[in-house]
Design a protein around this motif. Structure first.
Motif, PDB file in Angstrom:
ATOM      1  N   VAL A 189       1.023  -1.148   0.035  1.00 27.37           N
ATOM      2  CA  VAL A 189      -0.295   0.006   0.050  1.00 27.37           C
ATOM      3  C   VAL A 189       1.028   1.331  -0.004  1.00 27.37           C
ATOM      4  O   VAL A 189       1.953   1.063   0.734  1.00 27.37           O
ATOM      5  N   PRO A 190       0.511   2.288  -0.634  1.00 29.14           N
ATOM      6  CA  PRO A 190       1.381   3.389  -0.837  1.00 29.14           C
ATOM      7  C   PRO A 190       1.428   4.134   0.409  1.00 29.14           C
ATOM      8  O   PRO A 190       0.586   3.967   1.339  1.00 29.14           O
ATOM      9  N   GLY A 191       2.693   4.574   1.109  1.00 28.97           N
ATOM     10  CA  GLY A 191       2.981   5.108   2.280  1.00 28.97           C
ATOM     11  C   GLY A 191       4.525   5.144   2.417  1.00 28.97           C
ATOM     12  O   GLY A 191       5.453   4.491   1.666  1.00 28.97           O
ATOM     13  N   PRO A 192       5.091   5.368   3.628  1.00 30.06           N
ATOM     14  CA  PRO A 192       6.413   5.608   3.894  1.00 30.06           C
ATOM     15  C   PRO A 192       6.888   4.108   4.027  1.00 30.06           C
ATOM     16  O   PRO A 192       8.154   3.903   3.444  1.00 30.06           O
ATOM     17  N   PHE A 193       6.270   3.184   4.475  1.00 28.16           N
ATOM     18  CA  PHE A 193       6.957   1.792   4.528  1.00 28.16           C
ATOM     19  C   PHE A 193       6.599   1.033   3.393  1.00 28.16           C
ATOM     20  O   PHE A 193       5.662   0.890   2.930  1.00 28.16           O
ATOM     21  N   TYR A 194       7.537   0.069   3.117  1.00 25.77           N
ATOM     22  CA  TYR A 194       7.541  -0.855   1.865  1.00 25.77           C
ATOM     23  C   TYR A 194       8.434  -1.928   2.065  1.00 25.77           C
ATOM     24  O   TYR A 194       9.432  -1.931   2.599  1.00 25.77           O
ATOM     25  N   GLY A 195       7.889  -3.294   1.663  1.00 26.47           N
ATOM     26  CA  GLY A 195       8.759  -4.432   1.565  1.00 26.47           C
ATOM     27  C   GLY A 195       9.218  -4.392   0.326  1.00 26.47           C
ATOM     28  O   GLY A 195       8.463  -4.480  -0.919  1.00 26.47           O
ATOM     29  N   ALA A 196      10.393  -5.149  -0.245  1.00 29.06           N
ATOM     30  CA  ALA A 196      11.033  -5.669  -1.445  1.00 29.06           C
ATOM     31  C   ALA A 196      11.596  -6.908  -1.359  1.00 29.06           C
ATOM     32  O   ALA A 196      10.823  -7.784  -1.235  1.00 29.06           O
ATOM     33  N   THR A 197      12.849  -6.969  -1.636  1.00 26.33           N
ATOM     34  CA  THR A 197      13.671  -8.241  -1.475  1.00 26.33           C
ATOM     35  C   THR A 197      13.811  -8.752  -0.243  1.00 26.33           C
ATOM     36  O   THR A 197      15.000  -8.863   0.283  1.00 26.33           O
ATOM     37  N   THR A 198      12.494  -9.144   0.618  1.00 23.92           N
ATOM     38  CA  THR A 198      12.730  -9.612   1.925  1.00 23.92           C
ATOM     39  C   THR A 198      12.896 -10.965   1.904  1.00 23.92           C
ATOM     40  O   THR A 198      12.802 -11.634   0.850  1.00 23.92           O
ATOM     41  N   ASP A 199      13.229 -11.449   3.097  1.00 19.97           N
ATOM     42  CA  ASP A 199      13.353 -12.992   3.399  1.00 19.97           C
ATOM     43  C   ASP A 199      12.316 -13.518   3.163  1.00 19.97           C
ATOM     44  O   ASP A 199      11.141 -13.095   2.953  1.00 19.97           O
ATOM     45  N   THR A 200      12.419 -14.810   3.379  1.00 16.44           N
ATOM     46  CA  THR A 200      10.981 -15.759   2.895  1.00 16.44           C
ATOM     47  C   THR A 200      10.743 -16.636   4.391  1.00 16.44           C
ATOM     48  O   THR A 200       9.938 -17.699   4.256  1.00 16.44           O
ATOM     49  N   CYS A 201      11.142 -16.099   5.420  1.00 15.20           N
ATOM     50  CA  CYS A 201      10.952 -16.820   6.772  1.00 15.20           C
ATOM     51  C   CYS A 201       9.473 -16.542   7.384  1.00 15.20           C
ATOM     52  O   CYS A 201       9.272 -17.146   8.517  1.00 15.20           O
ATOM     53  N   TRP A 202       8.721 -15.795   7.044  1.00 17.32           N
ATOM     54  CA  TRP A 202       7.403 -15.387   7.557  1.00 17.32           C
ATOM     55  C   TRP A 202       7.490 -15.200   8.898  1.00 17.32           C
ATOM     56  O   TRP A 202       6.670 -15.824   9.503  1.00 17.32           O
ATOM     57  N   VAL A 203       8.035 -14.210   9.359  1.00 15.75           N
ATOM     58  CA  VAL A 203       8.230 -13.753  10.528  1.00 15.75           C
ATOM     59  C   VAL A 203       7.484 -12.429  11.042  1.00 15.75           C
ATOM     60  O   VAL A 203       7.004 -11.961  12.003  1.00 15.75           O
ATOM     61  N   GLY A 204       7.056 -11.554   9.919  1.00 14.17           N
ATOM     62  CA  GLY A 204       6.730 -10.178  10.109  1.00 14.17           C
ATOM     63  C   GLY A 204       5.288 -10.257  10.698  1.00 14.17           C
ATOM     64  O   GLY A 204       5.064  -9.438  11.772  1.00 14.17           O
ATOM     65  N   ARG A 205       4.355 -11.198  10.283  1.00 16.31           N
ATOM     66  CA  ARG A 205       3.154 -11.276  10.837  1.00 16.31           C
ATOM     67  C   ARG A 205       3.241 -11.599  12.332  1.00 16.31           C
ATOM     68  O   ARG A 205       2.144 -10.993  13.030  1.00 16.31           O
ATOM     69  N   GLY A 206       4.152 -12.135  12.731  1.00 17.13           N
ATOM     70  CA  GLY A 206       4.449 -12.170  14.363  1.00 17.13           C
ATOM     71  C   GLY A 206       4.354 -11.252  15.043  1.00 17.13           C
ATOM     72  O   GLY A 206       3.839 -11.243  16.350  1.00 17.13           O
ATOM     73  N   VAL A 207       5.024 -10.137  14.664  1.00 21.33           N
ATOM     74  CA  VAL A 207       4.905  -8.913  15.548  1.00 21.33           C
ATOM     75  C   VAL A 207       4.144  -7.624  14.824  1.00 21.33           C
ATOM     76  O   VAL A 207       3.510  -6.686  15.413  1.00 21.33           O
ATOM     77  N   ALA A 208       3.627  -7.889  13.400  1.00 17.40           N
ATOM     78  CA  ALA A 208       3.017  -6.736  13.059  1.00 17.40           C
ATOM     79  C   ALA A 208       1.796  -7.434  12.003  1.00 17.40           C
ATOM     80  O   ALA A 208       1.507  -7.226  10.919  1.00 17.40           O
ATOM     81  N   PRO A 209       0.845  -8.383  12.606  1.00 18.00           N
ATOM     82  CA  PRO A 209      -0.253  -9.101  11.801  1.00 18.00           C
ATOM     83  C   PRO A 209      -1.170  -8.002  11.233  1.00 18.00           C
ATOM     84  O   PRO A 209      -1.664  -8.233  10.041  1.00 18.00           O
ATOM     85  N   ASP A 210      -1.369  -6.716  11.818  1.00 13.20           N
ATOM     86  CA  ASP A 210      -2.336  -5.839  11.164  1.00 13.20           C
ATOM     87  C   ASP A 210      -1.708  -4.925   9.804  1.00 13.20           C
ATOM     88  O   ASP A 210      -2.296  -4.067   9.439  1.00 13.20           O
ATOM     89  N   HIS A 211      -0.324  -5.325   9.977  1.00 13.57           N
ATOM     90  CA  HIS A 211       0.232  -4.650   8.710  1.00 13.57           C
ATOM     91  C   HIS A 211       1.181  -5.352   7.554  1.00 13.57           C
ATOM     92  O   HIS A 211       1.424  -4.729   6.519  1.00 13.57           O
ATOM     93  N   ILE A 212       1.650  -6.271   7.899  1.00 12.69           N
ATOM     94  CA  ILE A 212       2.573  -7.306   7.014  1.00 12.69           C
ATOM     95  C   ILE A 212       1.604  -8.471   6.782  1.00 12.69           C
ATOM     96  O   ILE A 212       1.052  -9.193   7.270  1.00 12.69           O
ATOM     97  N   LEU A 213       1.941  -8.818   5.184  1.00 12.19           N
ATOM     98  CA  LEU A 213       1.466  -9.961   4.663  1.00 12.19           C
ATOM     99  C   LEU A 213       2.483 -10.543   3.676  1.00 12.19           C
ATOM    100  O   LEU A 213       3.622  -9.796   3.427  1.00 12.19           O
TER     101      LEU A 213
END
Length: 193
Positions: A48-72
């Motif tokens: 979604v447009p805004g300050p934060f964005y993900g690009a070539t991230t890892d594939t470990c699926w840990v982001g939703r563990g701390v930010a489930p309302d923001h990371i997919l």
């Protein structure tokens, strides 16, 4: 809610102010984002447009563990992206903690320097593609035998809901912020998308 600027919160954390709850969210982090690679050209089209964005991230699926309302996670490579921008200091801290867990350093918070009002409008015109993708992901992952995919399906449902309700107002406020360098006052008209 219209646009809320998370960058002052980011700056305070990057300059050394402790991140509340950080020890519980991520055991170690590198808060020197200024040395992280430029990932704008590789950003995930689902962000979604805004300050934060993900690009070539890892594939470990840990982001939703701390930010489930923001990371997919995407369904192609399992990379992480931001489907909802933070609207409070705590939400900003959570998105930052998700980013700091990424060993690939694939997140950035320089979207305000990259997005333009016209790019935001272009993204909004193409939102049907993102919505369709998220709805299909929900249908597929909600019946998966994997618990992590079933959990992530909730994020896909939340993304569809966000697109349908609230995202347009947020983006109108974000376009105002990009054009004027500040948040709109209550009596000011927000630009069209």
């Amino acid at each position: 809610m219209t646009y809320w600027d998370p960058i002052p919160t980011v700056r305070a954390c990057v300059e050394g102010e402790p991140l509340p709850g950080l020890a519980a969210w991520v055991p170690a982090y590198d808060h020197s984002w200024s040395t992280w690679p430029d990932t704008w050209q590789e950003r995930n089209w689902r962000n979604v447009p805004g300050p934060f964005y993900g690009a070539t991230t890892d594939t470990c699926w840990v982001g939703r563990g701390v930010a489930p309302d923001h990371i997919l996670y995407d369904d192609e490579f399992g990379q992480e992206f931001v489907y909802r921008q933070p609207r409070t200091p705590e939400e900003t801290h959570r998105v930052m903690a998700a980013a700091w867990q990424d060993p690939m350093r694939g997140f950035q918070y320089d979207g305000d320097e990259r997005w333009t009002p016209e790019l935001v409008r272009d993204w909004w015109r193409e939102r049907g593609r993102v919505r369709e993708w998220a709805a299909a992901l929900d249908r597929s992952w909600s019946v998966s035998s994997r618990a992590d995919q079933r959990e992530a399906a909730a994020g896909a449902r939340a993304y569809v809901s966000h697109i349908d309700e609230g995202l347009a107002e947020y983006l109108r406020g974000y376009v105002f912020h990009l054009a004027e360098g500040r948040r709109a006052h209550r009596d000011e008209h927000l630009p069209k998308l």
